[in-house]
Design an enzyme around this catalytic site. Sequence first.
Site, mmCIF file in Angstrom:
data_model
loop_
_atom_site.group_PDB
_atom_site.id
_atom_site.type_symbol
_atom_site.label_atom_id
_atom_site.label_comp_id
_atom_site.label_asym_id
_atom_site.label_seq_id
_atom_site.Cartn_x
_atom_site.Cartn_y
_atom_site.Cartn_z
ATOM 1 N N CYS A 106 50.692 50.852 63.289
ATOM 2 C CA CYS A 106 51.652 51.564 62.436
ATOM 3 C C CYS A 106 53.066 51.611 63.017
ATOM 4 O O CYS A 106 54.031 51.282 62.305
ATOM 5 C CB CYS A 106 51.172 52.991 62.167
ATOM 6 S SG CYS A 106 49.418 53.259 62.315
ATOM 7 N N ARG B 212 40.650 50.307 71.673
ATOM 8 C CA ARG B 212 40.326 51.736 71.702
ATOM 9 C C ARG B 212 39.191 51.969 72.688
ATOM 10 O O ARG B 212 38.240 51.192 72.732
ATOM 11 C CB ARG B 212 39.935 52.228 70.309
ATOM 12 C CG ARG B 212 41.059 52.069 69.303
ATOM 13 C CD ARG B 212 40.687 52.567 67.926
ATOM 14 N NE ARG B 212 41.719 52.200 66.953
ATOM 15 C CZ ARG B 212 41.620 52.402 65.651
ATOM 16 N NH1 ARG B 212 40.535 52.972 65.153
ATOM 17 N NH2 ARG B 212 42.595 52.037 64.836
ATOM 18 N N GLN C 256 41.856 44.445 62.956
ATOM 19 C CA GLN C 256 41.952 45.074 61.641
ATOM 20 C C GLN C 256 42.811 44.219 60.722
ATOM 21 O O GLN C 256 43.808 43.634 61.156
ATOM 22 C CB GLN C 256 42.611 46.449 61.749
ATOM 23 C CG GLN C 256 41.782 47.521 62.411
ATOM 24 C CD GLN C 256 42.516 48.852 62.386
ATOM 25 O OE1 GLN C 256 43.674 48.936 62.754
ATOM 26 N NE2 GLN C 256 41.830 49.888 61.928
ATOM 27 N N ASP D 74 45.238 45.029 58.860
ATOM 28 C CA ASP D 74 46.028 46.244 58.780
ATOM 29 C C ASP D 74 47.206 46.052 57.838
ATOM 30 O O ASP D 74 47.846 44.997 57.841
ATOM 31 C CB ASP D 74 46.540 46.579 60.183
ATOM 32 C CG ASP D 74 46.778 48.049 60.375
ATOM 33 O OD1 ASP D 74 46.526 48.819 59.437
ATOM 34 O OD2 ASP D 74 47.209 48.447 61.479
ATOM 35 N N HIS E 228 50.565 48.381 55.722
ATOM 36 C CA HIS E 228 51.268 49.634 55.454
ATOM 37 C C HIS E 228 52.155 49.447 54.237
ATOM 38 O O HIS E 228 52.918 48.474 54.169
ATOM 39 C CB HIS E 228 52.088 50.063 56.667
ATOM 40 C CG HIS E 228 51.225 50.407 57.840
ATOM 41 N ND1 HIS E 228 50.831 49.468 58.764
ATOM 42 C CD2 HIS E 228 50.621 51.575 58.188
ATOM 43 C CE1 HIS E 228 50.039 50.043 59.650
ATOM 44 N NE2 HIS E 228 49.894 51.312 59.324
ATOM 45 N N LYS F 221 42.442 60.554 52.798
ATOM 46 C CA LYS F 221 42.162 59.126 52.649
ATOM 47 C C LYS F 221 41.002 58.895 51.699
ATOM 48 O O LYS F 221 40.213 59.792 51.400
ATOM 49 C CB LYS F 221 41.832 58.505 54.011
ATOM 50 C CG LYS F 221 40.591 59.092 54.673
ATOM 51 C CD LYS F 221 40.286 58.415 56.003
ATOM 52 C CE LYS F 221 39.071 59.047 56.673
ATOM 53 N NZ LYS F 221 38.671 58.325 57.898
ATOM 54 N N HIS G 294 48.641 53.866 54.731
ATOM 55 C CA HIS G 294 47.930 52.919 55.586
ATOM 56 C C HIS G 294 46.787 52.307 54.766
ATOM 57 O O HIS G 294 46.199 52.979 53.921
ATOM 58 C CB HIS G 294 47.295 53.617 56.787
ATOM 59 C CG HIS G 294 48.249 54.352 57.656
ATOM 60 N ND1 HIS G 294 48.659 53.884 58.877
ATOM 61 C CD2 HIS G 294 48.875 55.539 57.489
ATOM 62 C CE1 HIS G 294 49.485 54.750 59.427
ATOM 63 N NE2 HIS G 294 49.633 55.770 58.602
#
Length: 588
Positions: free
Chosen positions: A279, A308, A326, A328, A330, A411, A457
């Site tokens: 992000c 992680r 991911q 990912d 945005h 979410k 996200h």
Amino acid sequence: MNKIEHEKLYNIRHTMAHVMAYAVKQIFGEVKFGIGPVIEDGFYYDFELPRSLVPEDLGIIEEKMRDIINNGYQVLNESISFDEARQMFNDQPYKLELINELAQNPENSGVSIYRIGEFVDLCKGPHVASLKELNLKTFKLMRVSGAYWKGDAENPMLQRIYGTAWERPEELKAYIDKIEEASKRDHRTLGTQLDLFSSSQDIGQGLVLWHPKGAMIRYLLEKFSQTAHILNGYDWVYTPHIGRAELWKTSGHLQFYKESMYNAIEIDNEEYYLKPMSCPFHIMIYNSSLRSYKDLPIRYAEYATVYRYELSGTLQGLTRVRGFTQDDAHIICTPEQVHSEVVKALKFSLYILKSFGLNNFKAYVATKPKKKSIGDDKDWNAAIESLKNAVVAAGLEYEIDEGGGAFYGPKIDLKLRDALGREWQCSTIQFDFNLPERFNMKYIGADGAKHTPMMVHRALFGSLERFFAMLIEHYNGDFPLWYAPVQIGIVPISSNHYEYCKELSKKLKTIGLRVNLDLSDDKMRAKVRRMELEKIPIVLIIGDQEVEKEGLSVRSRKEGNLGFMTLNDFLEKIKPELDMGVPKYIMD
């Protein structure tokens, strides 16, 4: 299952957890009890025992449970004061901890306990009224694992016994059959058998090595999704694997998420961290120039490998790893655009997942956490309503996941049910009340003033690793033609047919098909059998007839022996399956 049946099964399983704890107490004597809740498909109980359990213990505990059930005890409930509870459980440190936590809530006047024979447990229920309601042939203890008390690695490690229980023997049998089938489909086993991926202590726990066949499937997943993103209004970006500590301080990750991040790396006397998320990097791209409301929405997407820290005991195959990728994205937009962008993101998620043959979805709308969270209730409630409306517009069933949102916003979680009816977490669409403010994101509105944009996200696969594991188990390694690592096997009956097979292989590869030509000295049947074990979707057999008539004999894993075809007829037949791998524009 209707509500009454669900409640009855819940009570059976909850009572079985207590019966199991009673049995463990009778067998081991010195036992410190944790908790014993109902879970999906069963129950568990956590214990601190004088020795480690072995698989053979489960059968012994089961027999003791049957003895207890045969006594037909009443299951009795009563409420007692906190002082009485502390006296009753004075030798049970985990129960005392729970009692003291309950006592801190002024709304609680005491605690609830349940008695079965001589066994007493701290519990709010509910349970069956009598052990006579339990069936000796409808339960089974499944396995033993370790579990930290309250899931905290700073706490003691307890031993957890998992069990399952049902109303009828045939339900237990069906469940055991499903577990056995799931074991055969285990992505770790199939990953080795099909030579897809591996992991090694030499490179570190929770890190994955993608072998050529697995890497080919991953490449095809990525290629399809990336092309679909670009076709449907996303801008593709790339960002670093590490970032300065100041970046993660600004984002709040070092305040809210540090326990899942790796220790800092020192570079030029500055601290850097491996990225747990992308992000902040996408925000930096947005903030690199001044934006107008006319530029919005902006949709940034990338395949971002993130890192992680996961406890070693929780790591499992591809489903729980320490480095994963991911898809990912945005979405940065005006408040007026945010609802339509959530609807579009959900529509796009469903399109991507359905393209891989997945059709059984359920949505969960996760609301504000009770502890860590930012943003006022008005913003949270408006965002939650927007998410619920998007789910309804997509025609999906949904449940409310109370308190399941991230600290920075609510979410939608899309969960998939695979061929065995198991649920897998995949797509997430997440509001963010945190980062736009923290990073001072702005756009120039129609009024000429600066405004803070909204940010959503979004990840569709969730992680490529977990998504790949789900595909392996859903399809039992027998992938659809368009993303099978090897699509076509060619088997010559004898060496007389080698040249024809080589030319056929070349033609198929020239048009982009993935081909395995077996020119080994093995017999034809052995070659075909090997390709069946490799789960190659189509095998072409070439003998005298095929060479003479310039064709091929086709064996399909899905449809069986299809007989002789010309090359053109064969290509025409498989074209619809191959076309499934061609992304489309769907955002009208």
